[in-house]
Write a protein that holds these residues in place. Structure first.
Motif, PDB file in Angstrom:
ATOM      1  N   PHE A 109      -0.297   4.354  11.617  1.00 46.88           N
ATOM      2  CA  PHE A 109      -1.084   4.600  10.126  1.00 46.88           C
ATOM      3  C   PHE A 109      -2.412   3.870  10.221  1.00 46.88           C
ATOM      4  O   PHE A 109      -2.818   3.230  11.240  1.00 46.88           O
ATOM      5  CB  PHE A 109      -0.395   3.742   9.201  1.00 46.88           C
ATOM      6  CG  PHE A 109      -0.563   2.306   9.066  1.00 46.88           C
ATOM      7  CD1 PHE A 109      -1.811   1.695   8.428  1.00 46.88           C
ATOM      8  CD2 PHE A 109       0.229   1.495   9.634  1.00 46.88           C
ATOM      9  CE1 PHE A 109      -1.900   0.432   8.309  1.00 46.88           C
ATOM     10  CE2 PHE A 109       0.372   0.128   9.473  1.00 46.88           C
ATOM     11  CZ  PHE A 109      -0.762  -0.426   8.832  1.00 46.88           C
ATOM     12  N   SER A 110      -3.240   4.384   9.356  1.00 48.60           N
ATOM     13  CA  SER A 110      -4.790   3.942   9.152  1.00 48.60           C
ATOM     14  C   SER A 110      -5.073   3.769   7.810  1.00 48.60           C
ATOM     15  O   SER A 110      -4.335   4.518   6.899  1.00 48.60           O
ATOM     16  CB  SER A 110      -5.678   4.573  10.117  1.00 48.60           C
ATOM     17  OG  SER A 110      -5.968   5.834   9.497  1.00 48.60           O
ATOM     18  N   GLY A 111      -5.788   3.019   7.605  1.00 50.48           N
ATOM     19  CA  GLY A 111      -6.398   2.735   6.121  1.00 50.48           C
ATOM     20  C   GLY A 111      -7.666   1.894   5.767  1.00 50.48           C
ATOM     21  O   GLY A 111      -7.951   1.473   6.922  1.00 50.48           O
ATOM     22  N   VAL A 130       2.757 -10.078   3.785  1.00 50.12           N
ATOM     23  CA  VAL A 130       1.698  -9.103   3.138  1.00 50.12           C
ATOM     24  C   VAL A 130       2.717  -8.564   2.078  1.00 50.12           C
ATOM     25  O   VAL A 130       3.789  -7.922   2.459  1.00 50.12           O
ATOM     26  CB  VAL A 130       1.206  -8.000   4.266  1.00 50.12           C
ATOM     27  CG1 VAL A 130       0.433  -7.144   3.489  1.00 50.12           C
ATOM     28  CG2 VAL A 130       0.515  -8.806   5.438  1.00 50.12           C
ATOM     29  N   TYR A 131       2.159  -8.487   0.806  1.00 49.77           N
ATOM     30  CA  TYR A 131       2.793  -7.783  -0.034  1.00 49.77           C
ATOM     31  C   TYR A 131       1.833  -6.441  -0.490  1.00 49.77           C
ATOM     32  O   TYR A 131       0.908  -6.725  -1.057  1.00 49.77           O
ATOM     33  CB  TYR A 131       2.822  -8.921  -1.434  1.00 49.77           C
ATOM     34  CG  TYR A 131       3.546 -10.013  -1.179  1.00 49.77           C
ATOM     35  CD1 TYR A 131       5.033 -10.171  -1.335  1.00 49.77           C
ATOM     36  CD2 TYR A 131       2.874 -11.053  -0.646  1.00 49.77           C
ATOM     37  CE1 TYR A 131       5.752 -11.332  -1.242  1.00 49.77           C
ATOM     38  CE2 TYR A 131       3.756 -12.327  -0.369  1.00 49.77           C
ATOM     39  CZ  TYR A 131       5.009 -12.581  -0.765  1.00 49.77           C
ATOM     40  OH  TYR A 131       5.752 -13.624  -0.536  1.00 49.77           O
ATOM     41  N   ILE A 132       2.737  -5.304  -0.566  1.00 47.83           N
ATOM     42  CA  ILE A 132       2.068  -4.291  -0.861  1.00 47.83           C
ATOM     43  C   ILE A 132       2.710  -3.823  -2.283  1.00 47.83           C
ATOM     44  O   ILE A 132       3.762  -3.787  -2.646  1.00 47.83           O
ATOM     45  CB  ILE A 132       2.272  -3.106  -0.044  1.00 47.83           C
ATOM     46  CG1 ILE A 132       1.706  -3.479   1.527  1.00 47.83           C
ATOM     47  CG2 ILE A 132       1.469  -1.645  -0.497  1.00 47.83           C
ATOM     48  CD1 ILE A 132       0.289  -3.643   1.605  1.00 47.83           C
ATOM     49  N   SER A 133       1.804  -3.494  -3.224  1.00 47.57           N
ATOM     50  CA  SER A 133       1.999  -3.148  -4.502  1.00 47.57           C
ATOM     51  C   SER A 133       1.420  -1.978  -4.892  1.00 47.57           C
ATOM     52  O   SER A 133       0.436  -1.407  -4.334  1.00 47.57           O
ATOM     53  CB  SER A 133       1.719  -4.004  -5.659  1.00 47.57           C
ATOM     54  OG  SER A 133       2.500  -5.406  -5.235  1.00 47.57           O
ATOM     55  N   ASN A 134       1.942  -1.258  -6.300  1.00 49.23           N
ATOM     56  CA  ASN A 134       1.386  -0.098  -6.710  1.00 49.23           C
ATOM     57  C   ASN A 134       0.691  -0.633  -8.107  1.00 49.23           C
ATOM     58  O   ASN A 134       1.771  -1.138  -8.803  1.00 49.23           O
ATOM     59  CB  ASN A 134       2.063   1.186  -6.914  1.00 49.23           C
ATOM     60  CG  ASN A 134       1.413   2.239  -7.430  1.00 49.23           C
ATOM     61  OD1 ASN A 134       1.307   2.469  -8.426  1.00 49.23           O
ATOM     62  ND2 ASN A 134       0.808   3.402  -6.581  1.00 49.23           N
ATOM     63  N   VAL A 135      -0.306  -0.514  -8.426  1.00 42.93           N
ATOM     64  CA  VAL A 135      -0.953  -1.029  -9.542  1.00 42.93           C
ATOM     65  C   VAL A 135      -1.611  -0.238 -10.631  1.00 42.93           C
ATOM     66  O   VAL A 135      -2.158   0.824 -10.045  1.00 42.93           O
ATOM     67  CB  VAL A 135      -1.873  -2.447  -9.332  1.00 42.93           C
ATOM     68  CG1 VAL A 135      -1.258  -3.381  -8.688  1.00 42.93           C
ATOM     69  CG2 VAL A 135      -3.108  -2.162  -8.925  1.00 42.93           C
ATOM     70  N   TRP A 161      -4.578 -17.670   0.571  1.00 46.29           N
ATOM     71  CA  TRP A 161      -4.114 -16.494  -0.458  1.00 46.29           C
ATOM     72  C   TRP A 161      -5.473 -15.437  -0.741  1.00 46.29           C
ATOM     73  O   TRP A 161      -6.469 -15.919  -1.085  1.00 46.29           O
ATOM     74  CB  TRP A 161      -3.671 -17.150  -1.946  1.00 46.29           C
ATOM     75  CG  TRP A 161      -3.260 -16.136  -2.672  1.00 46.29           C
ATOM     76  CD1 TRP A 161      -1.942 -16.200  -2.828  1.00 46.29           C
ATOM     77  CD2 TRP A 161      -3.539 -15.460  -3.629  1.00 46.29           C
ATOM     78  NE1 TRP A 161      -1.324 -15.106  -3.905  1.00 46.29           N
ATOM     79  CE2 TRP A 161      -2.868 -14.564  -4.579  1.00 46.29           C
ATOM     80  CE3 TRP A 161      -5.040 -15.166  -4.016  1.00 46.29           C
ATOM     81  CZ2 TRP A 161      -2.872 -13.739  -5.638  1.00 46.29           C
ATOM     82  CZ3 TRP A 161      -5.440 -14.137  -5.096  1.00 46.29           C
ATOM     83  CH2 TRP A 161      -4.266 -13.605  -5.620  1.00 46.29           C
ATOM     84  N   ALA A 162      -5.085 -14.119  -0.717  1.00 45.01           N
ATOM     85  CA  ALA A 162      -6.123 -13.534  -0.695  1.00 45.01           C
ATOM     86  C   ALA A 162      -5.571 -11.957  -1.211  1.00 45.01           C
ATOM     87  O   ALA A 162      -4.268 -11.677  -1.325  1.00 45.01           O
ATOM     88  CB  ALA A 162      -6.706 -12.929   0.404  1.00 45.01           C
ATOM     89  N   THR A 163      -6.359 -11.458  -2.167  1.00 43.56           N
ATOM     90  CA  THR A 163      -5.848  -9.879  -2.700  1.00 43.56           C
ATOM     91  C   THR A 163      -7.114  -8.962  -2.864  1.00 43.56           C
ATOM     92  O   THR A 163      -8.194  -9.327  -2.614  1.00 43.56           O
ATOM     93  CB  THR A 163      -5.335 -10.241  -4.116  1.00 43.56           C
ATOM     94  OG1 THR A 163      -4.690  -8.972  -4.581  1.00 43.56           O
ATOM     95  CG2 THR A 163      -6.612 -10.423  -5.123  1.00 43.56           C
ATOM     96  N   GLY A 164      -6.446  -7.764  -2.999  1.00 40.30           N
ATOM     97  CA  GLY A 164      -7.698  -6.787  -3.042  1.00 40.30           C
ATOM     98  C   GLY A 164      -6.926  -5.363  -3.073  1.00 40.30           C
ATOM     99  O   GLY A 164      -5.753  -5.328  -3.368  1.00 40.30           O
ATOM    100  N   GLY A 165      -7.663  -4.211  -2.652  1.00 36.18           N
ATOM    101  CA  GLY A 165      -7.371  -2.850  -2.887  1.00 36.18           C
ATOM    102  C   GLY A 165      -7.121  -2.353  -1.839  1.00 36.18           C
ATOM    103  O   GLY A 165      -7.913  -2.596  -0.711  1.00 36.18           O
ATOM    104  N   ILE A 166      -6.525  -1.073  -1.681  1.00 37.78           N
ATOM    105  CA  ILE A 166      -6.306   0.041  -0.637  1.00 37.78           C
ATOM    106  C   ILE A 166      -7.027   1.173  -1.378  1.00 37.78           C
ATOM    107  O   ILE A 166      -6.522   1.871  -2.137  1.00 37.78           O
ATOM    108  CB  ILE A 166      -5.118   0.195  -0.184  1.00 37.78           C
ATOM    109  CG1 ILE A 166      -4.344  -0.912   0.274  1.00 37.78           C
ATOM    110  CG2 ILE A 166      -4.817   1.406   0.996  1.00 37.78           C
ATOM    111  CD1 ILE A 166      -2.768  -0.835   0.519  1.00 37.78           C
ATOM    112  N   MET A 172       2.089   2.164   3.489  1.00 37.89           N
ATOM    113  CA  MET A 172       2.772   2.999   2.234  1.00 37.89           C
ATOM    114  C   MET A 172       1.837   4.017   1.513  1.00 37.89           C
ATOM    115  O   MET A 172       1.026   3.219   1.137  1.00 37.89           O
ATOM    116  CB  MET A 172       3.657   1.934   1.697  1.00 37.89           C
ATOM    117  CG  MET A 172       4.294   0.947   2.343  1.00 37.89           C
ATOM    118  SD  MET A 172       5.738   1.643   3.558  1.00 37.89           S
ATOM    119  CE  MET A 172       6.996   2.166   1.990  1.00 37.89           C
ATOM    120  N   SER A 173       2.191   5.145   1.330  1.00 38.46           N
ATOM    121  CA  SER A 173       1.410   5.907   0.909  1.00 38.46           C
ATOM    122  C   SER A 173       1.198   5.677  -0.777  1.00 38.46           C
ATOM    123  O   SER A 173       0.085   6.002  -1.265  1.00 38.46           O
ATOM    124  CB  SER A 173       1.968   7.611   0.839  1.00 38.46           C
ATOM    125  OG  SER A 173       3.323   7.582   0.344  1.00 38.46           O
TER     126      SER A 173
END
Length: 236
Positions: A109-111, A130-135, A161-166, A172-173
């Protein structure tokens, strides 16, 4: 006052968009791991990318749908990151490197995306969950503000601790947001629950403030997608 707060949050998030990253998930056969690390180290040790950090991670634990064995992540300010994708950067030296390493990896994958909060020691914590979420981004400002407030007021030097967006792609799509928690050792990860309980017991005011803020913060729009654990192998 509420309008002013909204403007402040927008200004904060806009500023943080300058911290960008590009990630590449790859599959490496066990017999080729040492070769891949050597090829990457030979290239990036001699070809430093100004303003960009290159990190190679090995995936330790993941669900079956995540097929990557390693991740390569480029991170830095937007201006520096943009240079990675110009003809001037992708010169003969880069092309030779890419040709060589492609013989030993399989792309998965790439992103790319951004980071808007980052807390903890400057040195990277090698063991990371790494925690991936849909927000729902239209509702996520309150959660970001709460995390910023609490982690600024009650800092920690034992974890990161860090956070951000994709923005595009990713492991994961359906995931569009992430949180990464880092630990200095695997034992620190295993004992993190006990450590957190002791920290709560030692800081009753922190607990009260967190409970007050969290009770006013809607998190129903944050839905967990997946999580995995990785280990930092090398960084340039």
């Amino acid at each position: 006052m509420k309008k002013l707060l909204s403007i402040s949050l927008l200004f904060f998030v806009t500023l943080s968009f300058s911290q960008r990253w590009s990630a590449y998930g790859i599959k490496v056969a066990p017999q080729n791991e040492e070769t891949v690390v050597q090829i990457m180290n030979d290239y990036f040790s001699k070809n430093k990318i100004e303003g960009v950090t290159v990190s190679l991670y090995s995936i330790m634990f993941s669900p079956s749908e995540l097929e990557s064995t390693h991740e390569v992540i480029f991170s830095g300010e937007a201006e520096a990151m943009a240079k990675l994708y110009t003809p001037e950067f992708q010169n003969m030296s880069w092309q030779l490197f890419a040709t060589k390493i492609n013989n030993f990896i399989e792309p998965v994958f790439s992103g790319n995306g951004w980071r808007n909060l980052n807390f903890g020691p400057e040195d990277a914590m090698p063991f990371q969950v790494v925690y991936i979420s849909n927000v729902d981004w239209s509702k996520n400002g309150e959660w970001v503000s709460m995390q910023d407030t609490m982690r600024t007021k009650y800092p920690r030097n034992d974890i990161s601790w860090a956070t951000g967006g994709i923005s595009v792609g990713g492991p994961m799509s359906e995931g569009n947001a992430w949180v990464v928690v880092g630990y200095p050792t695997y034992e620190d990860y295993l004992t993190s629950w006990d450590t957190n309980q002791k920290r709560r017991a030692d800081n009753p005011n922190m607990v009260k403030e967190y409970e007050k803020l969290s009770s006013k913060t809607d998190t129903s729009h944050r839905n967990s997608v997946t999580r995995f654990m990785r280990l930092l192998v090398m960084q340039w």
